[in-house]
Design an enzyme around this catalytic site. Sequence first.
Site, mmCIF file in Angstrom:
data_model
loop_
_atom_site.group_PDB
_atom_site.id
_atom_site.type_symbol
_atom_site.label_atom_id
_atom_site.label_comp_id
_atom_site.label_asym_id
_atom_site.label_seq_id
_atom_site.Cartn_x
_atom_site.Cartn_y
_atom_site.Cartn_z
ATOM 1 N N SER A 107 0.831 -1.198 0.000
ATOM 2 C CA SER A 107 0.000 0.000 0.000
ATOM 3 C C SER A 107 0.872 1.257 0.000
ATOM 4 O O SER A 107 1.661 1.459 -0.917
ATOM 5 C CB SER A 107 -0.958 -0.051 1.190
ATOM 6 O OG SER A 107 -2.028 0.860 1.023
ATOM 7 N N HIS A 132 -7.355 -6.161 0.089
ATOM 8 C CA HIS A 132 -6.199 -5.261 0.088
ATOM 9 C C HIS A 132 -5.040 -5.775 0.924
ATOM 10 O O HIS A 132 -3.879 -5.503 0.629
ATOM 11 C CB HIS A 132 -6.644 -3.891 0.630
ATOM 12 C CG HIS A 132 -5.564 -2.857 0.651
ATOM 13 N ND1 HIS A 132 -4.962 -2.383 -0.506
ATOM 14 C CD2 HIS A 132 -4.968 -2.188 1.685
ATOM 15 C CE1 HIS A 132 -4.058 -1.475 -0.185
ATOM 16 N NE2 HIS A 132 -4.033 -1.344 1.126
#
Length: 302
Positions: free
Chosen positions: A103, A255
């Site tokens: 991320s 994610h």
Amino acid sequence: MQENDFSRVVEVNGTNVYFEYHEHPTARETFVLLHGFLSSTFSFRRLTPLLKEHYNVISIDLPPFGNSGKHNSFIYSYDNLANTVIALLDHLRVSSIHLTGHSMGGQIALNVMKKAPDLVKRGILLCSSGYLKRMNWPVTMLSHIPFFHLYVKLWLTRSGVRNNLENVVHDSTMIDDEMMFGYLRPFLEDDIFKALTRMIRDREGDLSVNDLRTIQTPCLLVWGEHDRVVPLSTGERLNQDIPNSKLVVLKETGHLVPEEKPREVLENIHSFVSASPEEVPDEARTEPLFQKGLSQTLLTET
């Protein structure tokens, strides 16, 4: 096999940086792990044990997260965080790495590749952020108001650890008390919120398309099919703009890929770093797998 595992805090680039070092007795390859926004080395707790069976592993708490410094005088720009990573590795006398970022950590990894291309042999971007702009000026101006850090704390408190975790994983049944406390623990002290306020002010936005196109480091992009934080369309764009890249999509995954599919991530990483540079395929750049929106903000990034 005798491993030399230790953790330490050292001062580099004007701040304290916590890292965990897993030194393999025979491995020559070293992985450096950079976590995402509102996270820490804890987010690699399922991937690190697998990696350290084959490689040296250095996992870093990026300031102001985890056990690293939370000074509100430090500059928390991505450029300076990249400088901090480079300074730490220089302090450790580590000169050749495979740099892995999740991320926000992926964007900082890209900054490191841009600034110190000879340092990074391969880049592994796990649901990396990309194409985010600088925070808009009203928010930046508000961050100068005294006690703005209390608003940041209120926002995080209201959103709740469980709600945030449910947003970053595909299968919410994997969320347990250990996982919730591990992500909550760094936010039990108020200093983090003052530092986050400074980070909102300092964050300059992600690398431009022109910057991405200058990065020659071979990069593996690993994405969750159901990523709701940094959508797969961002991975497809990065795959187009980073010259020597390969995109892998993990099914039934959100994610938080290091938590959700650590063995699949390891398998893809191992294949990627074992291949010679000319064997890194680029066919994934030719056809997008999915079409999704690109709307992202700093505070939805994990």
